[in-house]
Enzyme design. Structure first.
Site, PDB file in Angstrom:
ATOM      1  N   GLU A   1      34.810 -33.448  11.411  1.00 39.54           N
ATOM      2  CA  GLU A   1      33.908 -34.425  10.852  1.00 39.54           C
ATOM      3  C   GLU A   1      34.643 -35.019   9.440  1.00 39.54           C
ATOM      4  OE1 GLU A   1      30.554 -32.926   8.897  1.00 39.54           O
ATOM      5  OE2 GLU A   1      29.549 -35.244   8.518  1.00 39.54           O
TER       6      GLU A   1
ATOM      7  N   HIS B   1      29.154 -35.281  13.342  1.00 35.92           N
ATOM      8  CA  HIS B   1      27.981 -35.036  12.426  1.00 35.92           C
ATOM      9  C   HIS B   1      27.042 -34.138  13.058  1.00 35.92           C
ATOM     10  CE1 HIS B   1      26.083 -35.197   8.766  1.00 35.92           C
ATOM     11  NE2 HIS B   1      24.953 -35.673   9.394  1.00 35.92           N
TER      12      HIS B   1
ATOM     13  N   ASN C   1     -12.012 -19.322  30.632  1.00 36.71           N
ATOM     14  CA  ASN C   1     -11.012 -20.418  31.185  1.00 36.71           C
ATOM     15  C   ASN C   1      -9.694 -19.978  31.440  1.00 36.71           C
ATOM     16  OD1 ASN C   1     -12.245 -23.047  32.351  1.00 36.71           O
ATOM     17  ND2 ASN C   1     -10.362 -23.736  31.509  1.00 36.71           N
TER      18      ASN C   1
END
Lengths: 120, 707, 168
Positions: free
Chosen positions: B69, B47, B436
């Site tokens: 599945e 799944h 910065n």
């Protein structure tokens, strides 16, 4: 302050993708690997939960019921991640108290659209 | 998007792990074929592979695992039993999934075992057609019929189930959503709201009639309500289209509309019509419909009329025009509106005391008007942030030249609007952060090349709305921050304990502490060790917040959250002794009672809040307010930069919309206060600046403890 | 002050602190208010009593008696707030000053005003612009810009605002 969203999924890649997408939008994210883990981390300011349904230990439906049983989280939005093959689960989840759902697979934009729809 | 690759990588790693577990489980199953826990494990693994695979573009895997599945779902339900053949097939599919993971798209078809394996699995699924990829393809598969978008008026009745809150839904949000797809007029019905003492706060009593003018189709409007379609009564009726003559609608009488909506019977209409008064009045006074219902129906008439007017050719005069006014005049206007809001609040208080019904309705009208006036006035102050962004282009250009770096500045969200004052006061912090990023963030071109990055770095500056706030981000694709180095520095400077447990995010935010600088080489641009704390303080003063996210060699993102306006906030009024204070509601999380169990000797200053230890501050002591506190005090729990702190007060009075007044030059340096506001009785209450307060307390812990 | 048609340099508003008579040049006085509710601003010098709402503006109120070391002003029927305009760092600022009572507008020629005594007065000499006389009583004419100078106010806040207010 930024809103905090808990994402519950046993799939690490989905947790990463959901977490990444939400953080990029400025939300804080708490990650949990299954229902049990989620309940143990459910404290303080959690404004919304996004949970997978199929998980070990405690599944999504049980988790939703448990969350709704706690007064502090009785009304927070809970979104479940479902797959097409789980149409019945969707109803079960709604009955347990889920707010809405997202069908897998989904894109980050769809996730954000749903979060913004229920969390304001 | 940049995240795609890391997500795909994460999926590969996860899939490898899952496949290993899967193999182990399958081998165990061979020994104990009835073990439900193991079967569940296999199902879940498939799944997850299916769901996550589809998420990250591994469609082959998703398609392939779908059938596997399905088979294990049946095994889980006891419809199929585990056999050696099934286990062989499943082990084979593990290998196949591995192959799919490792083989690039143009796969060698000869090696592809997929079809063979799938055929094997399908033999376990009788009567099932081979299936394509599950889900997800709906959008693509159904070629969207490009319907011509025609604007229509819709009448929408939305009656949420009283229990709607218990699913975490807020019905009012749906009405808001409607407003986003068109012009919308909503009528709230409160007739089902019981008297106050009978109200169950967990139930929703209200419902809406909405008139919507939108070019979306009915299905799209329904989609808005998709999550609650089974929890409400929802009627969406198109009542006019742009391409239709809506003459009939305009001429439609109030009575007809009410009948159409099912609010009244045709007979009642006829008997009412025989009298001479206005229909609305008659029906209301007869108690058949509420005044509100009539109002709503009348609005429908009006909407139709407006609709028609809109379709009339636009006159040139309607073209948008603008005028320039001085900022001073605008400030004066805002001040006056602020005054008005205060006087209005005082009137409301006085009127409520008098109990006069007529005055009450006038006061309500005044409230509506002053609210509208306030909103539109504040709207005038809003400016797009684009102009500020543009100013930085030059800065970036000059700085990159100075530092020998190649940098491109990318901006987005220029149209995002913010209060003029916020924009003005944001300039300096933004300059600092940009410097910065350029100085510390972006590497030199050679360094970048060595890392396999383009020589030119990118600094992006973006703004966007998020809730009632604006988020501004400064992102760079530079070196990122080194949490280890920041940490070491902080320990060295005595800012944190060597064994402090901090997340990376917490570590990054250490750079905002006063006197912090990680630059090993001081440059002329930044790295003087002053600045980042100043940035933080400036943003705090704007009542915003700042957060850093960083990844090694990928870059850093600094996100600044700001309120839309500085003029008005929602505040929680509290009382200590005779003094009133206001705490910005945006940081308040909850209020809890605190009884003086430990007596005055109890100096712990920490409350246990559902298992979490939350420190608290006795405002009475910190503010040196005379008198004795009540036996049960209240703690207002606030959240500042992710940290929770309680503020002990005598009494919580309530929520107020608060017009912020500056305390002026003299009190400029007082920490912990951001301004004052005028209370209903005309006196002033101070507005707490909680981050500033915490800073002030932390700076002089000794004096505080002496108290 | 509305009955004053011409504002000139010779007019002074006189008021009392304790039993002493003070005066301020009318040019710097905006208005006189009755004592209203003053909202305390915590952890600030005690002589700044707090803020009042002056038509929507927060105006700080200074207790002149405390500033001059005469003890706290008590509330009486005569207590007033004199609203003055001063210059702080080149910016006009509005402040309130508490007075025990406000007397009258008094005219004094420059020649009637004597320079401030160098010592003896308990008020700093630099705060005093000069000494006038009304009958036998001395009038201390204050230099309001000096009393409320940025340095004076800043000194009150530095270096330990909390400590100072605790001692006061």
């Amino acid at each position: 302050m930024s809103k905090t969203i808990m994402t519950v999924d046993d799939s690490a890649s989905i947790r990463q993708m959901v977490g990444f997408t939400l953080k990029k939008e400025g939300y804080s994210v708490v990650e949990a690997v299954d229902g049990k883990d989620a309940l143990s981390k459910l404290k303080g300011p959690i404004h919304m939960v996004i949970t997978d349904l199929n998980m070990p230990n405690m599944d999504g439906i049980e988790l939703i019921r448990n969350i709704r049983a706690q007064a502090a989280y009785k009304f927070i939005p809970i979104i479940m991640l479902t797959t097409e093959s789980q149409a019945g689960k969707k109803q079960e989840g709604k009955t347990a108290g889920a707010t809405g759902w997202i069908v897998k697979p989904f894109k980050p934009e769809q996730l954000i659209a749903v979060v913004q729809k229920v969390l304001r | 998007m940049a995240g795609d690759d890391i997500h795909r990588q994460a999926f590969r790693e996860e899939a490898d792990e899952l496949l290993m577990e899967l193999e182990a489980s399958l081998l165990e199953l061979e020994a104990q074929p009835g073990n439900a826990e193991l079967i569940n494990k296999v199902f879940r693994a498939m799944h997850t592979l299916k769901g996550s695979g589809a998420m990250f573009g591994f469609d082959d895997i998703a398609v392939f695992t779908h059938d596997v599945e399905s088979v294990f779902d049946r095994v889980r339900n006891g419809e199929i039993t585990i056999t050696k053949r099934l286990l062989d097939l499943t082990l084979g599919s593990c290998d196949h999934i591995k192959w799919l993971l490792e083989t690039p798209d143009a796969a060698n078809e000869a090696e592809n075992k997929g079809p063979e394996l799938l055929a094997g699995f399908r033999s376990f699924l009788p009567g099932q057609e081979p299936q394509g990829a599950p889900g997800g393809t709906d959008d693509a598969a159904a070629p969207q019929q490009e319907l011509e978008k025609v604007e229509s008026i819709y009448r929408i009745r939305f009656r949420p189930d009283p229990m709607i809150f218990s699913s975490g839904s807020n019905p009012a949000l749906f009405i808001e959503d409607l407003g986003e797809i068109g012009a919308c007029k909503a009528f709230l019905y409160m007739d089902k709201v019981p008297p106050l003492d009978e109200i169950d706060p967990f139930l929703c009593y209200v419902w809406w009639d909405v008139l919507l003018r939108s070019s979306e189709r009915v299905e799209e409007i329904q989609d808005i309500f998709a999550f609650v379609e089974d929890q409400c009564e929802l009627v969406i009726e198109p009542i006019a289209r742009e391409d239709e003559a809506c003459e009939s609608l305009i001429s439609k009488k109030l009575g007809e509309i009410l009948v159409e909506r099912g609010d009244i019977d045709p007979e009642i209409l006829n008997s009412a019509l025989s009298s001479q008064k206005r229909l609305g009045d008659i029906l209301t006074s007869a108690g058949i419909v509420s005044e509100h219902q009539v109002e709503s129906a009348l609005a429908e008439q009006q909407a139709a009329k407006e609709f028609k007017d809109r379709r009339a050719p636009q006159t040139p005069a309607a073209a948008s025009s603008s005028i320039r006014i001085s900022a001073e005049k605008l400030d004066l206007l805002v001040d006056l509106v602020g005054e008005l809001v205060i006087v209005q609040a005082q009137i409301k208080q006085a009127v409520a005391k008098s109990g006069d019904v007529f005055l009450n309705s006038l006061s309500e009208q005044l409230e509506r008007l002053s609210d509208d006036l306030r909103d539109s006035t504040l709207g005038i102050r809003m400016l797009p942030i684009g102009a500020t962004f543009n100013k930085f282009r030059r800065l970036v250009r000059d700085l990159s030249a100075e530092l020998g770096k190649e940098i491109e500045l990318v901006t987005s969200g220029e149209e995002t609007e913010l209060d003029k004052t916020v924009i003005e006061r944001l300039g300096d912090p933004l300059v600092h952060l940009l410097r910065n990023s350029i100085d510390h963030g972006i590497e030199s071109p050679d360094e970048r090349q060595a890392k396999g990055k383009p020589r030119a770095g990118v600094v992006s500056l973006s703004a966007e709305h998020s809730g009632g706030e604006v988020i501004i981000r400064i992102a760079d694709d530079g070196a990122g921050m080194d949490p280890g180095r920041i940490r070491a520095k902080a320990v060295e400077r005595g800012l944190i304990a060597p064994d402090a447990e901090l997340s990376d995010k917490d570590v990054y935010s250490l750079i905002f502490l006063p006197g912090f600088s990680t630059a090993e080489k001081v440059t002329s641009v930044s790295g003087r060790g002053v600045g980042m704390d100043v940035v933080k303080r400036a943003i705090d003063q704007l009542r915003g917040g700042v957060e850093i996210d960083s990844q090694r060699d990928k870059g850093s993102v600094i996100s600044i959250r700001l309120p839309l306006t500085l003029v008005i906030i929602n505040g929680l009024q509290i009382r200590i002794g005779e003094e009133h204070y206001v705490i910005p509601l945006s940081i308040v999380e909850e209020c809890v009672g605190l009884s003086r169990h430990g007596g005055p000797a109890d100096q712990s200053q920490i409350i246990n809040l559902r298992g979490e230890s939350v420190p608290f501050i006795r405002l009475r002591e910190w503010f040196e307010i005379e008198g004795t506190p009540p036996s049960i005090e209240q703690i207002v729990i606030t959240s500042v930069d992710g940290m929770r702190v309680g503020l002990v007060v005598d009494n919580v009075i309530g929520e107020h919309q608060t017009v912020i007044k500056s305390l002026g030059r003299i009190y400029r340096d007082v920490e912990g206060l951001s301004g004052a506001t005028i209370k209903g009785d005309g006196s002033m209450a101070l507005i707490l600046d909680v981050p500033g307060l915490l800073r002030a307390i932390n700076e002089q812990p000794a004096t505080y403890r002496e108290n | 002050m509305s009955d004053q048609n011409v504002l000139n340099d010779n007019q002074y508003l006189t008021f009392t602190l304790e039993r002493e008579l003070f005066a301020l040049n009318i040019v710097s006085v905006r208005e006189v208010l009755e004592l209203t509710n003053i909202t305390k601003v915590p952890r600030t010098p005690k002589f700044i009593r707090g803020v009042i709402n002056l038509r929507g503006r927060a105006v700080p109120v200074v207790d002149l008696r405390m500033k001059f070391g005469m003890g706290k002003t008590e509330r009486t029927v005569n207590t007033c707030i004199i609203i003055v305009e001063v210059e702080l760092d080149g910016e006009a600022a509005v402040l309130g000053a508490l007075a025990d009572s406000v007397q009258e507008v008094y005219e004094m020629e420059a020649s009637q005003i004597e320079p401030a005594p160098r010592m003896g007065a308990r008020i700093k000499a630099e705060f005093i612009r000069g000494m006038g006389k009304s009958g036998e009583q001395f009038i201390i004419i204050l230099d309001i810009n000096k009393v409320f100078s940025a340095e004076e106010l800043a000194a009150a806040f530095d270096p330990q605002p909390a400590g100072e207010s605790r001692e006061a």
